[in-house]
Design a protein around this motif. Structure first.
Motif, mmCIF file in Angstrom:
data_model
loop_
_atom_site.group_PDB
_atom_site.id
_atom_site.type_symbol
_atom_site.label_atom_id
_atom_site.label_comp_id
_atom_site.label_asym_id
_atom_site.label_seq_id
_atom_site.Cartn_x
_atom_site.Cartn_y
_atom_site.Cartn_z
ATOM 1 N N GLN A 41 -15.530 -21.231 -7.711
ATOM 2 C CA GLN A 41 -16.951 -20.966 -7.513
ATOM 3 C C GLN A 41 -17.265 -20.412 -6.125
ATOM 4 N N SER A 42 -16.250 -20.213 -5.308
ATOM 5 C CA SER A 42 -16.456 -19.833 -3.908
ATOM 6 C C SER A 42 -16.361 -18.327 -3.694
ATOM 7 N N ILE A 43 -16.657 -17.897 -2.463
ATOM 8 C CA ILE A 43 -16.559 -16.491 -2.086
ATOM 9 C C ILE A 43 -15.109 -16.023 -2.212
ATOM 10 N N GLN A 44 -14.906 -14.887 -2.863
ATOM 11 C CA GLN A 44 -13.578 -14.306 -3.053
ATOM 12 C C GLN A 44 -13.491 -12.989 -2.272
ATOM 13 N N LEU A 45 -12.583 -12.941 -1.295
ATOM 14 C CA LEU A 45 -12.337 -11.692 -0.570
ATOM 15 C C LEU A 45 -11.152 -10.999 -1.239
ATOM 16 N N PHE A 46 -11.423 -9.930 -1.981
ATOM 17 C CA PHE A 46 -10.376 -9.224 -2.712
ATOM 18 C C PHE A 46 -9.752 -8.151 -1.823
ATOM 19 N N ILE A 47 -8.491 -8.343 -1.510
ATOM 20 C CA ILE A 47 -7.769 -7.427 -0.627
ATOM 21 C C ILE A 47 -7.077 -6.353 -1.464
ATOM 22 N N ASN A 48 -7.328 -5.104 -1.125
ATOM 23 C CA ASN A 48 -6.668 -3.976 -1.795
ATOM 24 C C ASN A 48 -5.770 -3.260 -0.794
ATOM 25 N N LEU A 49 -4.485 -3.140 -1.126
ATOM 26 C CA LEU A 49 -3.521 -2.440 -0.283
ATOM 27 C C LEU A 49 -2.814 -1.365 -1.105
ATOM 28 N N PRO A 50 -2.325 -0.295 -0.462
ATOM 29 C CA PRO A 50 -1.559 0.728 -1.188
ATOM 30 C C PRO A 50 -0.314 0.117 -1.840
ATOM 31 N N MET A 51 0.087 0.690 -2.958
ATOM 32 C CA MET A 51 1.234 0.187 -3.715
ATOM 33 C C MET A 51 2.489 0.081 -2.849
ATOM 34 N N GLU A 52 2.761 1.078 -2.036
ATOM 35 C CA GLU A 52 3.985 1.065 -1.227
ATOM 36 C C GLU A 52 3.989 -0.094 -0.236
ATOM 37 N N GLN A 53 2.840 -0.388 0.343
ATOM 38 C CA GLN A 53 2.737 -1.519 1.271
ATOM 39 C C GLN A 53 2.985 -2.831 0.536
ATOM 40 N N ARG A 54 2.463 -2.938 -0.678
ATOM 41 C CA ARG A 54 2.654 -4.153 -1.471
ATOM 42 C C ARG A 54 4.132 -4.348 -1.821
ATOM 43 N N ILE A 55 4.804 -3.280 -2.175
ATOM 44 C CA ILE A 55 6.233 -3.366 -2.505
ATOM 45 C C ILE A 55 7.021 -3.834 -1.283
ATOM 46 N N ARG A 56 6.694 -3.288 -0.112
ATOM 47 C CA ARG A 56 7.393 -3.695 1.118
ATOM 48 C C ARG A 56 7.148 -5.176 1.419
ATOM 49 N N ASN A 57 5.903 -5.624 1.218
ATOM 50 C CA ASN A 57 5.583 -7.028 1.454
ATOM 51 C C ASN A 57 6.431 -7.948 0.575
ATOM 52 N N ILE A 58 6.541 -7.578 -0.693
ATOM 53 C CA ILE A 58 7.291 -8.416 -1.649
ATOM 54 C C ILE A 58 8.772 -8.420 -1.307
ATOM 55 N N LEU A 59 9.317 -7.276 -0.987
ATOM 56 C CA LEU A 59 10.734 -7.213 -0.626
ATOM 57 C C LEU A 59 11.017 -8.016 0.638
ATOM 58 N N ASP A 60 10.119 -7.929 1.624
ATOM 59 C CA ASP A 60 10.294 -8.696 2.866
ATOM 60 C C ASP A 60 10.233 -10.194 2.604
ATOM 61 N N ASP A 61 9.356 -10.573 1.698
ATOM 62 C CA ASP A 61 9.139 -11.988 1.435
ATOM 63 C C ASP A 61 10.253 -12.593 0.574
ATOM 64 N N TYR A 62 10.618 -11.905 -0.487
ATOM 65 C CA TYR A 62 11.563 -12.473 -1.464
ATOM 66 C C TYR A 62 13.031 -12.150 -1.178
ATOM 67 N N GLN A 63 13.294 -10.986 -0.599
ATOM 68 C CA GLN A 63 14.666 -10.570 -0.303
ATOM 69 C C GLN A 63 15.609 -10.837 -1.487
ATOM 70 N N PRO A 64 15.363 -10.176 -2.620
ATOM 71 C CA PRO A 64 16.095 -10.480 -3.859
ATOM 72 C C PRO A 64 17.599 -10.233 -3.766
ATOM 73 N N TRP A 65 18.027 -9.403 -2.817
ATOM 74 C CA TRP A 65 19.460 -9.115 -2.681
ATOM 75 C C TRP A 65 20.256 -10.341 -2.229
ATOM 76 N N ASN A 66 19.560 -11.368 -1.719
ATOM 77 C CA ASN A 66 20.267 -12.581 -1.290
ATOM 78 C C ASN A 66 20.671 -13.476 -2.463
ATOM 79 N N GLU A 67 19.884 -13.462 -3.537
ATOM 80 C CA GLU A 67 20.186 -14.294 -4.711
ATOM 81 C C GLU A 67 19.905 -13.500 -5.984
ATOM 82 N N PRO A 68 20.665 -12.434 -6.234
ATOM 83 C CA PRO A 68 20.378 -11.531 -7.358
ATOM 84 C C PRO A 68 20.427 -12.210 -8.724
#
Length: 351
Positions: A235-262
């Motif tokens: 029920q609260s204020i929602q700040l919806f953040i929109n970022l370019p797709m490429e930035q989002r992909i970089r964020n996910i790769l930096d965070d998850y680093q899937p190559w460490n546990e494929p």
């Protein structure tokens, strides 16, 4: 002689002085759930605790006590040395304020080290947590960071917390990133530990005018958000953040680093691939096996996460939503602070 103190007295000490609380249970018990902020100086290791417990059940209380004393005697110098390294007031506790905390408190007291023992132990703390959550009260406004997967909401919360803003990091308390891949590389917390950390933060910020949190689902990994808090978030204020797709992909790769546990990423994908159009699912599976993670993330966002998010985002009333179109993470942080200044000018200026 050591002093017994109540949980109320301990909580007061934690707020008013630099006080060290020491969990003397086994490492396994400590890692499952403890009083937030405590350190672990165990009377018994996991294996020793199992041995003494088996003796107690199969042979008798006397034999279990004798074996426990034998084990403790052998490592007493190391045990005492750890307490001597702590130069603040100290309180020890175990599960219910029983033999382990009494033994620890007695031994360190005999060596001239002042110490308190918590009456009721972790069990008393757990009862307090449950009672506090049952009140279903949290006065501050909630400002919710929302947005597509990969918009760096958790990272932005951490940046804002570092600047002094009041933040509830639900993913941090759950030890889970909130997605089907969210457990990888982490050891998710159980409900008791999550609630223990949550109530501490809620008490810390209960007089704040507003608190920032992320737009999480009610369930985060192994834990569930309290119903009253989830309802208030919705029920609260929602700040919806929109970022370019490429930035989002970089964020996910930096965070998850899937190559460490494929292998774990392939295993996790197997649980959702039936929800994705077959040719796309096959392509993702092939890319995972080849290690083409950039394309994997791109396809998952386009064909799984973004459609689900668009469906969810439509449920919020327009007067509660504010879109922030950002070019990058730095721009997003600036826009969030600007929006907070607009909503809470006096409070933000004092941060």
């Amino acid at each position: 002689m050591f002093h017994d103190i109540t949980l109320k007295e301990l909580l007061k000490k934690q707020h008013s002085e630099n006080h060290t609380i020491i969990d003397v249970r086994s490492p396994k018990e400590y890692n499952e759930t403890t009083i937030p902020g405590s350190i672990n100086i165990p009377v018994f290791t996991d294996e020793e605790r199992a041995e003494v417990g088996t003796l107690y059940k199969q042979v008798g209380k006397k034999e279990a006590k004798e074996r426990g004393l034998e084990i403790m005697s052998a490592k007493l110098p190391e045990f005492i040395a750890k307490f001597r390294q702590i130069d603040t007031p100290k309180t020890v506790f175990c599960w219910r304020g029983g033999m382990r905390s009494k033994t620890a408190a007695t031994l360190v007291d005999l060596m001239g080290i002042d110490v308190n023992r918590l009456q009721g132990g972790v069990r008393a703390y757990r009862q307090w947590v449950v009672a506090e959550l049952e009140k279903a009260e949290f006065p501050p406004d909630l400002v919710v960071l929302n947005g597509n997967t990969g918009t760096g909401k958790t990272k932005l919360l951490h940046q804002l917390a570092d600047k002094g803003y009041p933040v509830i990091d639900l993913e941090g308390m759950a030890a889970h990133r909130g997605s089907i891949f969210g457990h990888i590389g982490l050891e998710p917390n159980i409900q008791k530990e999550f609630e223990s950390q949550l109530i501490q933060v809620m008490h810390k910020f209960r007089n704040a005018p507003f608190v920032l949190m992320e737009g999480e689902s009610k369930r985060i990994g192994k834990v569930t958000m309290p119903e009253f808090l989830f309802h208030k978030k919705e029920q609260s204020i929602q700040l919806f953040i929109n970022l370019p797709m490429e930035q989002r992909i970089r964020n996910i790769l930096d965070d998850y680093q899937p190559w460490n546990e494929p292998d774990k990423f392939i295993e996790a994908f197997d649980r959702i691939k039936k929800r994705i159009h077959t040719p796309i699912a096959k392509q993702i599976n092939d890319d995972l096996k080849r290690g083409n993670y950039h394309h994997v993330i791109q396809l998952l966002l386009a064909y799984y996460y973004d459609p689900r998010y668009e469906h969810m985002a439509g449920k919020y009333p327009q007067d509660k939503t504010k879109a922030l179109d950002a070019a990058n993470m730095g721009d997003a942080a600036i826009q969030i602070e600007s929006k907070l200044l607009e909503m809470y000018p006096r409070e933000v200026k004092s941060v």
